[in-house]
Design a protein around this motif. Structure first.
Motif, PDB file in Angstrom:
ATOM      1  N   VAL A  42     -27.283 -32.737 -29.676  1.00  0.00           N
ATOM      2  CA  VAL A  42     -28.271 -33.495 -28.901  1.00  0.00           C
ATOM      3  C   VAL A  42     -28.085 -33.231 -27.412  1.00  0.00           C
ATOM      4  O   VAL A  42     -29.061 -33.107 -26.655  1.00  0.00           O
ATOM      5  CB  VAL A  42     -28.147 -35.000 -29.211  1.00  0.00           C
ATOM      6  CG1 VAL A  42     -28.999 -35.827 -28.264  1.00  0.00           C
ATOM      7  CG2 VAL A  42     -28.559 -35.277 -30.650  1.00  0.00           C
ATOM      8  N   LYS A  43     -26.833 -33.116 -26.968  1.00  0.00           N
ATOM      9  CA  LYS A  43     -26.589 -32.804 -25.555  1.00  0.00           C
ATOM     10  C   LYS A  43     -27.194 -31.460 -25.176  1.00  0.00           C
ATOM     11  O   LYS A  43     -27.837 -31.316 -24.135  1.00  0.00           O
ATOM     12  CB  LYS A  43     -25.082 -32.789 -25.285  1.00  0.00           C
ATOM     13  CG  LYS A  43     -24.426 -34.161 -25.306  1.00  0.00           C
ATOM     14  CD  LYS A  43     -22.945 -34.035 -24.995  1.00  0.00           C
ATOM     15  CE  LYS A  43     -22.270 -35.394 -25.002  1.00  0.00           C
ATOM     16  NZ  LYS A  43     -20.810 -35.292 -24.715  1.00  0.00           N
ATOM     17  N   SER A  94     -32.320 -29.039 -32.514  1.00  0.00           N
ATOM     18  CA  SER A  94     -31.056 -29.726 -32.785  1.00  0.00           C
ATOM     19  C   SER A  94     -30.475 -29.365 -34.154  1.00  0.00           C
ATOM     20  O   SER A  94     -29.462 -29.943 -34.551  1.00  0.00           O
ATOM     21  CB  SER A  94     -31.258 -31.238 -32.702  1.00  0.00           C
ATOM     22  OG  SER A  94     -32.207 -31.676 -33.651  1.00  0.00           O
ATOM     23  N   LYS A 101     -23.883 -35.169 -32.107  1.00  0.00           N
ATOM     24  CA  LYS A 101     -23.931 -35.590 -30.704  1.00  0.00           C
ATOM     25  C   LYS A 101     -23.893 -34.393 -29.772  1.00  0.00           C
ATOM     26  O   LYS A 101     -24.614 -34.345 -28.766  1.00  0.00           O
ATOM     27  CB  LYS A 101     -22.759 -36.536 -30.417  1.00  0.00           C
ATOM     28  CG  LYS A 101     -22.731 -37.058 -28.993  1.00  0.00           C
ATOM     29  CD  LYS A 101     -21.566 -38.008 -28.788  1.00  0.00           C
ATOM     30  CE  LYS A 101     -21.523 -38.515 -27.347  1.00  0.00           C
ATOM     31  NZ  LYS A 101     -20.373 -39.438 -27.141  1.00  0.00           N
ATOM     32  N   TRP A 137     -26.552 -40.541 -34.360  1.00  0.00           N
ATOM     33  CA  TRP A 137     -27.265 -39.533 -33.582  1.00  0.00           C
ATOM     34  C   TRP A 137     -28.274 -38.756 -34.423  1.00  0.00           C
ATOM     35  O   TRP A 137     -29.059 -37.966 -33.875  1.00  0.00           O
ATOM     36  CB  TRP A 137     -26.270 -38.563 -32.961  1.00  0.00           C
ATOM     37  CG  TRP A 137     -25.423 -39.203 -31.912  1.00  0.00           C
ATOM     38  CD1 TRP A 137     -24.203 -39.783 -32.072  1.00  0.00           C
ATOM     39  CD2 TRP A 137     -25.741 -39.336 -30.527  1.00  0.00           C
ATOM     40  NE1 TRP A 137     -23.733 -40.277 -30.880  1.00  0.00           N
ATOM     41  CE2 TRP A 137     -24.660 -40.016 -29.917  1.00  0.00           C
ATOM     42  CE3 TRP A 137     -26.823 -38.960 -29.742  1.00  0.00           C
ATOM     43  CZ2 TRP A 137     -24.640 -40.314 -28.564  1.00  0.00           C
ATOM     44  CZ3 TRP A 137     -26.809 -39.247 -28.383  1.00  0.00           C
ATOM     45  CH2 TRP A 137     -25.727 -39.919 -27.805  1.00  0.00           C
ATOM     46  N   SER A 146     -35.368 -34.489 -31.310  1.00  0.00           N
ATOM     47  CA  SER A 146     -35.039 -33.598 -30.196  1.00  0.00           C
ATOM     48  C   SER A 146     -35.459 -32.171 -30.523  1.00  0.00           C
ATOM     49  O   SER A 146     -35.768 -31.825 -31.671  1.00  0.00           O
ATOM     50  CB  SER A 146     -33.540 -33.652 -29.886  1.00  0.00           C
ATOM     51  OG  SER A 146     -33.130 -34.970 -29.581  1.00  0.00           O
ATOM     52  N   ASP A 162     -31.225 -46.001 -27.873  1.00  0.00           N
ATOM     53  CA  ASP A 162     -31.605 -44.640 -27.527  1.00  0.00           C
ATOM     54  C   ASP A 162     -30.386 -43.870 -27.018  1.00  0.00           C
ATOM     55  O   ASP A 162     -29.258 -44.375 -27.012  1.00  0.00           O
ATOM     56  CB  ASP A 162     -32.716 -44.648 -26.478  1.00  0.00           C
ATOM     57  CG  ASP A 162     -32.309 -45.393 -25.204  1.00  0.00           C
ATOM     58  OD1 ASP A 162     -31.142 -45.817 -25.107  1.00  0.00           O
ATOM     59  OD2 ASP A 162     -33.150 -45.544 -24.307  1.00  0.00           O
ATOM     60  N   MET A 163     -30.618 -42.647 -26.579  1.00  0.00           N
ATOM     61  CA  MET A 163     -29.530 -41.763 -26.192  1.00  0.00           C
ATOM     62  C   MET A 163     -28.784 -42.287 -24.966  1.00  0.00           C
ATOM     63  O   MET A 163     -27.554 -42.251 -24.900  1.00  0.00           O
ATOM     64  CB  MET A 163     -30.088 -40.363 -25.911  1.00  0.00           C
ATOM     65  CG  MET A 163     -29.065 -39.331 -25.529  1.00  0.00           C
ATOM     66  SD  MET A 163     -29.824 -37.698 -25.459  1.00  0.00           S
ATOM     67  CE  MET A 163     -31.201 -38.025 -24.361  1.00  0.00           C
ATOM     68  N   GLN A 164     -29.518 -42.780 -23.971  1.00  0.00           N
ATOM     69  CA  GLN A 164     -28.871 -43.283 -22.757  1.00  0.00           C
ATOM     70  C   GLN A 164     -28.017 -44.516 -23.051  1.00  0.00           C
ATOM     71  O   GLN A 164     -26.902 -44.650 -22.530  1.00  0.00           O
ATOM     72  CB  GLN A 164     -29.917 -43.615 -21.691  1.00  0.00           C
ATOM     73  CG  GLN A 164     -30.596 -42.405 -21.071  1.00  0.00           C
ATOM     74  CD  GLN A 164     -31.657 -41.804 -21.955  1.00  0.00           C
ATOM     75  OE1 GLN A 164     -32.052 -42.413 -22.968  1.00  0.00           O
ATOM     76  NE2 GLN A 164     -32.126 -40.618 -21.618  1.00  0.00           N
ATOM     77  N   ILE A 202     -31.907 -39.531 -33.441  1.00  0.00           N
ATOM     78  CA  ILE A 202     -32.219 -38.953 -32.130  1.00  0.00           C
ATOM     79  C   ILE A 202     -32.341 -37.444 -32.233  1.00  0.00           C
ATOM     80  O   ILE A 202     -33.204 -36.831 -31.600  1.00  0.00           O
ATOM     81  CB  ILE A 202     -31.143 -39.368 -31.116  1.00  0.00           C
ATOM     82  CG1 ILE A 202     -31.091 -40.894 -30.992  1.00  0.00           C
ATOM     83  CG2 ILE A 202     -31.390 -38.730 -29.763  1.00  0.00           C
ATOM     84  CD1 ILE A 202     -29.972 -41.409 -30.136  1.00  0.00           C
ATOM     85  N   GLN A 251     -31.041 -31.223 -24.744  1.00  0.00           N
ATOM     86  CA  GLN A 251     -31.626 -31.654 -23.467  1.00  0.00           C
ATOM     87  C   GLN A 251     -31.806 -30.480 -22.519  1.00  0.00           C
ATOM     88  O   GLN A 251     -32.737 -30.472 -21.706  1.00  0.00           O
ATOM     89  CB  GLN A 251     -30.741 -32.733 -22.824  1.00  0.00           C
ATOM     90  CG  GLN A 251     -30.531 -33.965 -23.693  1.00  0.00           C
ATOM     91  CD  GLN A 251     -31.832 -34.537 -24.197  1.00  0.00           C
ATOM     92  OE1 GLN A 251     -32.741 -34.836 -23.424  1.00  0.00           O
ATOM     93  NE2 GLN A 251     -31.934 -34.682 -25.501  1.00  0.00           N
TER      94      GLN A 251
END
Length: 568
Positions: free
Chosen positions: A275-276, A256, A272, A246, A253, A222-224, A249, A279
């Motif tokens: 995706v940041k 994205s 990536k 990514w 999201s 996963d992302m974490q 993910i 959030q």
């Protein structure tokens, strides 16, 4: 022959020693203080001349650096000053002979061992020469370190600012040197980042697997977990930044850049990074700002295309260019498009043209990169909405009709088809299939007054609508045209003027009161976040909203607002 008085030989030897070496030290007690004259020490029969020699010795000793000579003096002076007895042999071995002992201690030891004063002076001279050599060597090392420091920092004596410039000039020189050093460090860091990171030669067996297998294994994280893995080493950080890891993910999201079918709408931006930012959309973290203001109340409409924003104000359409941050505009418009006698109600961008609908019942066609403008009468009342796709223009009016027009330059203003409706037409959207015929009627049991104010297609068979009845509805024509497959209700029972979707999970709506913009996750029933953009005295509907993966833009009665999700 007359014999010299007692102590005269010692005084003569001390004078000779003063001409070739440093001043002698007086005999020290066990604590380093001056002891009383002993029976055999040089203090016996002390005269004014001897006292003068001791004072000169103290002055020379004060100038000398602390070193082994002082330590030797403290150790060599141990003994009974009253009796002048020599110190034990063990103490003599520890303190050493000559070089480590002070001058007075050396003379005292020479006398105690039965040697002559001249012999003791010679020992003191050799010891002091050794101390002087050690001092010169230490001084040379210090000078070498200073020169090395100057070379390392790039500061030469010749480049130092003159004292005549004052403290301000010196401070400016230090500041400039600091900035230059910081710039050099930044360049070195950037160069190191550009260098390809090699795979670690040693380490866990996992890192020695082929890259294809690593991609397969890491795709289950996963992302974490990917974020923690990127902190292990530089090679893993670059490897885990691969878009393939990514993509899964990102598709799950919010906003994205991926549609429901997996189409990447922003292939130029790393996945990536998107995706940041997504959030921040999920958590509602953003920074609010105002892009444009106008003095009188308006009903603006807007469109985005690349790095440009098009917005209607009264009977004009203005084009602005975004600044690189995307959260501000260049104040000078790129172009102004006019032609209507009344306010512009709606417009779209298609094939390098602006197709506008006005309150004067006319349709205007403007070329974006030229001054070409054509307008023609389309309806007997105001044109509320317009859409253009595939060279076909469709307009809807308050006169309860919808009309089809060609975009071809030789046939402008020629109505191809007229569709009679039972009520005013507030919104229009052309299907991607471009069938050119009536396909179906959506819904069958709407209450009176539940008009649709905005509609948009996501695919040839799915579309979204919102309006007066405070609902957002999702339709799938493959399932049923009479009933929607999902709906979301506005919590405050407000009319929904407009909507926008990312083609996947995010849905944004504009309410009729207090400029409320709501974000919805289509996988949930409840509203995700709400942003009231106006206060009570200036309550305004949100007439139009658009968003990118980084910003959301909302057009209100008196201004154009932006929500910056990239730099909250």
């Amino acid at each position: 022959m007359v014999s010299p008085p007692p102590g005269a030989a010692a005084v003569a030897a001390a004078r000779a020693w003063l001409r070739v070496g440093p001043a002698p030290r007086p005999l020290m007690g066990s604590q380093g203080g001056v002891g009383p004259p002993g029976n055999g020490g040089p203090g016996e029969g002390e005269s004014g001349e001897t006292r003068k020699l001791q004072e000169e010795g103290r002055a020379a000793r004060g100038k000398r650096r602390k070193g082994k000579g002082k330590a030797g003096a403290g150790q060599g002076g141990k003994g009974n000053g009253a009796e002048g007895k020599p110190e034990p042999p063990q103490a003599k071995e520890e303190t050493g002979m000559g070089a480590e002992a002070g001058p007075s201690a050396g003379l005292g030891k020479a006398r105690e061992r039965g040697g002559s004063v001249e012999e003791g002076a010679r020992r003191l001279v050799r010891g002091d020469e050794g101390s002087a050599g050690a001092r010169k060597e230490a001084k040379g090392r210090g000078e070498g370190k200073k020169e090395e420091w100057r070379v390392r920092t790039g500061r030469r004596e010749s480049a130092r600012p003159a004292r005549a410039q004052g403290r301000g000039g010196q401070a400016w020189g230090r500041l400039a040197g600091t900035r230059a050093a910081m710039a050099t460090a930044a360049e070195e860091e950037a160069a190191a980042a550009r260098e390809p990171a090699c795979r670690p030669a040693a380490g866990p067996a996992l890192l020695r697997l082929p890259e294809e297998l690593l991609l397969l294994i890491f795709s289950y994280l996963d992302m974490q977990a990917l974020g923690r893995l990127a902190q292990v080493c530089r090679w893993l950080r670059r490897f885990t930044s691969c878009d393939l890891l990514w993509r899964r993910i990102a598709r799950a999201s919010l906003n994205s850049g991926f549609t429901r079918l997996g189409t990447d709408l922003m292939a130029s931006v790393p996945v990536k990074e998107r995706v940041k930012i997504s959030q921040n959309w999920r958590l509602g973290r953003c920074r609010e700002g105002i892009l444009l203001k106008w003095r009188c109340s308006q009903m603006p409409w807007m469109q985005l295309e690349g790095d440009s924003l098009y917005i209607s104000q009264a009977n004009f359409i203005l084009a602005y260019q975004f600044r690189p941050d995307g959260a501000s505009l260049n104040r000078r418009p790129l172009g102004v498009f006019a032609g209507h006698d009344e306010d512009v109600c709606h417009f779209v961008l298609a094939n390098s043209h602006i197709i506008s609908a006005g309150g004067d019942g006319k349709i205007g066609i403007h070329k974006i990169h030229s001054t070409f403008t054509v307008k023609y009468s389309a309806h007997v009342q105001e044109v509320n909405c317009v859409d253009c796709k595939g060279g076909i223009i469709v307009s809807g009016s308050r006169d309860r009709t919808a009309k089809v027009w060609p975009l071809a330059s030789g046939r402008l203003g020629q109505c191809l088809h007229t569709i009679q409706t039972e009520d005013r037409v507030w919104s229009i959207a052309i299907s991607p299939l471009l069938s050119g015929q009536l396909m179906t009627h959506l819904g069958s049991d709407f209450p009176p007054g539940a008009g649709v104010l905005d509609v948009m297609y996501e695919s040839p068979s799915t579309l979204l609508s919102c309006g007066y009845d405070t609902y957002v509805r999702y339709w799938d024509l493959r399932a049923s045209a009479r009933k929607c497959v999902m709906e979301w209700e506005e919590p405050h029972d407000s009319t929904l003027y407009c909507l926008q979707t990312d083609g996947n999970h995010l849905l944004a709506t504009g309410s009729s009161y207090y400029g409320v913009v709501r974000l919805w996750d289509r996988r949930q029933r409840a509203c995700l976040h709400a942003f009231p953009l106006t206060s009570t005295p200036l309550s305004s509907p949100v007439y139009c909203l658009r968003f990118t993966t980084r910003h959301l833009y909302a057009a209100l009665s008196y201004n154009l607002r932006v929500l910056d999700f990239q730099n909250p």
